[in-house]
Design a protein around this motif. Structure first.
Motif, mmCIF file in Angstrom:
data_model
loop_
_atom_site.group_PDB
_atom_site.id
_atom_site.type_symbol
_atom_site.label_atom_id
_atom_site.label_comp_id
_atom_site.label_asym_id
_atom_site.label_seq_id
_atom_site.Cartn_x
_atom_site.Cartn_y
_atom_site.Cartn_z
ATOM 1 N N GLY A 175 0.833 -1.189 0.000
ATOM 2 C CA GLY A 175 0.000 0.000 0.000
ATOM 3 C C GLY A 175 0.872 1.245 0.000
ATOM 4 O O GLY A 175 1.923 1.269 0.647
ATOM 5 N N LEU A 176 0.452 2.266 -0.735
ATOM 6 C CA LEU A 176 1.249 3.480 -0.880
ATOM 7 C C LEU A 176 0.474 4.705 -0.427
ATOM 8 O O LEU A 176 -0.577 5.035 -0.981
ATOM 9 N N LEU A 177 0.984 5.368 0.595
ATOM 10 C CA LEU A 177 0.461 6.667 1.039
ATOM 11 C C LEU A 177 1.461 7.729 0.607
ATOM 12 O O LEU A 177 2.608 7.705 1.034
ATOM 13 N N PRO A 202 -4.786 4.848 -2.616
ATOM 14 C CA PRO A 202 -6.109 5.281 -2.152
ATOM 15 C C PRO A 202 -7.022 5.675 -3.314
ATOM 16 O O PRO A 202 -6.551 6.065 -4.388
ATOM 17 N N ASP A 203 -8.333 5.592 -3.084
ATOM 18 C CA ASP A 203 -9.278 6.150 -4.046
ATOM 19 C C ASP A 203 -9.300 7.671 -3.872
ATOM 20 O O ASP A 203 -8.552 8.231 -3.046
ATOM 21 N N VAL A 204 -10.125 8.348 -4.648
ATOM 22 C CA VAL A 204 -10.137 9.815 -4.642
ATOM 23 C C VAL A 204 -10.439 10.360 -3.250
ATOM 24 O O VAL A 204 -9.782 11.294 -2.766
ATOM 25 N N ASN A 232 -6.701 11.610 9.743
ATOM 26 C CA ASN A 232 -6.874 11.538 8.296
ATOM 27 C C ASN A 232 -5.979 10.483 7.665
ATOM 28 O O ASN A 232 -6.406 9.725 6.789
ATOM 29 N N ILE A 233 -4.736 10.417 8.105
ATOM 30 C CA ILE A 233 -3.828 9.445 7.486
ATOM 31 C C ILE A 233 -4.188 8.020 7.917
ATOM 32 O O ILE A 233 -4.013 7.067 7.136
ATOM 33 N N VAL A 234 -4.728 7.861 9.121
ATOM 34 C CA VAL A 234 -5.165 6.536 9.567
ATOM 35 C C VAL A 234 -6.365 6.067 8.746
ATOM 36 O O VAL A 234 -6.466 4.877 8.389
ATOM 37 N N LYS A 235 -7.263 6.987 8.390
ATOM 38 C CA LYS A 235 -8.395 6.628 7.523
ATOM 39 C C LYS A 235 -7.897 6.086 6.188
ATOM 40 O O LYS A 235 -8.402 5.080 5.673
ATOM 41 N N ALA A 236 -6.915 6.765 5.623
ATOM 42 C CA ALA A 236 -6.370 6.339 4.339
ATOM 43 C C ALA A 236 -5.652 4.997 4.469
ATOM 44 O O ALA A 236 -5.764 4.125 3.596
ATOM 45 N N ALA A 237 -4.929 4.813 5.575
ATOM 46 C CA ALA A 237 -4.225 3.547 5.803
ATOM 47 C C ALA A 237 -5.227 2.404 5.963
ATOM 48 O O ALA A 237 -5.029 1.305 5.419
ATOM 49 N N ASP A 238 -6.308 2.649 6.696
ATOM 50 C CA ASP A 238 -7.341 1.623 6.875
ATOM 51 C C ASP A 238 -7.943 1.210 5.535
ATOM 52 O O ASP A 238 -8.218 0.035 5.297
ATOM 53 N N PHE A 239 -8.129 2.177 4.650
ATOM 54 C CA PHE A 239 -8.661 1.875 3.313
ATOM 55 C C PHE A 239 -7.726 0.928 2.570
ATOM 56 O O PHE A 239 -8.167 -0.056 1.961
ATOM 57 N N LEU A 240 -6.418 1.207 2.615
ATOM 58 C CA LEU A 240 -5.442 0.355 1.923
ATOM 59 C C LEU A 240 -5.434 -1.060 2.500
ATOM 60 O O LEU A 240 -5.347 -2.045 1.765
#
Length: 290
Positions: A175-177, A202-204, A232-240
């Motif tokens: 996964g890439l943030l 991540p998606d949009v 915010n970054i944890v939300k994106a990480a959870d998505f990945l």
């Protein structure tokens, strides 16, 4: 003459300027040594005996400023030094005025290439043996700069991919943030795919959370590392992770500042490793220098 009269067989002058008149003294029968000529002869005979030159790292800094300090700190922490003199020599050009890399890649604003190139040339002129750029997005411009330099830029993206391959194998899903500039330029994606990794981004909506975490009023570039920034970054990480990511690259050098003491992110009682490219690059530099 007084030394000569006292029976001195040879005179060794302690003033190098005396070599300028040594021939005149010889003509007068004074047995004096030309120390400058002896030194010059010695230097010529030993011209191939090069003394050891300590490795010097050039750092293109300021992109961003806190990430540069974090990178230098990680180099120091990972250097097996027992005294000051065993640490790595570093010369830093901390230039926060380099135009924003994401703004150029996404919105076609000012191109940072010339500013980055001139900074690299200054580091080269300062005697650096290699250059490190503690900014993931900036690596979208590295290829166009490297061909005009006489010293290597140590590629953080390639080094990170090598680290993942060595520690997790090639079958792992990555996964890439990262900034939207890094995502849209595919500079990281292409490197990872070249190594053979499956890459999840991540998606949009969740990329918006990443950018807010980095560039928002409460973002890490504004000096925040907790609260909305972290949420915010944890939300994106959870998505990945939900999409199958088994390791996550913190692909913006500010993001590790949000996880200063964490090497994993916990979700559903499982631990997903967080890859810090800043730390990976720092360890790579240390291995080169010692």
């Amino acid at each position: 003459m007084e030394l000569n009269e006292q029976g001195c067989e040879i005179i060794l002058p302690g003033i190098t300027e005396i070599s300028l008149i040594v021939e005149q003294l010889w003509k007068r029968g004074i047995p004096i040594v030309d120390v400058n000529q002896i030194y010059a002869d010695y230097a010529l005979v030993n011209e191939n005996a090069n003394p050891h030159k300590a490795f010097k790292l050039g750092i293109l800094g300021g992109v961003g400023p806190s990430a540069t300090v974090d990178f230098m700190s990680k180099i120091i922490q990972n250097t097996p030094a027992k005294k000051d003199q065993e640490h790595i020599k570093m010369v830093v050009e901390q230039n926060p005025q380099i135009p924003d890399r994401t703004a150029n890649l996404v919105y076609h604003e000012t191109d940072p290439t010339i500013a980055m190139f001139s900074t690299c040339k200054r580091l080269e002129a300062e005697g650096a043996d290699a250059i490190a750029i503690p900014c993931n997005t900036a690596h979208a411009f590295v290829n166009s700069i490297q061909e005009h330099l006489n010293i290597p830029i140590i590629n953080m993206l390639t080094t990170t991919a090598e680290h993942i391959r060595e520690h997790f194998g090639l079958q792992i899903k990555v996964g890439l943030l990262a900034t939207s500039g890094t995502i849209q330029s595919k500079v990281y994606y292409d490197v990872l795919k070249e190594f053979g990794f499956d890459v999840i981004v991540p998606d949009v909506q969740h990329q918006g959370y990443v950018m807010e975490s980095i560039y928002g009023n409460d973002g890490v570039k504004a000096g925040y590392t907790d609260g909305n920034c972290r949420d915010n970054i944890v939300k994106a990480a959870d998505f990945l992770i939900d999409k199958g990511a088994e390791v996550i690259i913190l692909g913006c050098t500010e993001l590790p500042l949000i996880f200063p003491n964490e090497s994993d992110i916990i979700k559903d009682c499982g631990k997903i490793p967080l890859i810090d490219p800043t730390l990976v690059l720092a360890k790579k530099i240390v291995s080169m220098a010692i």
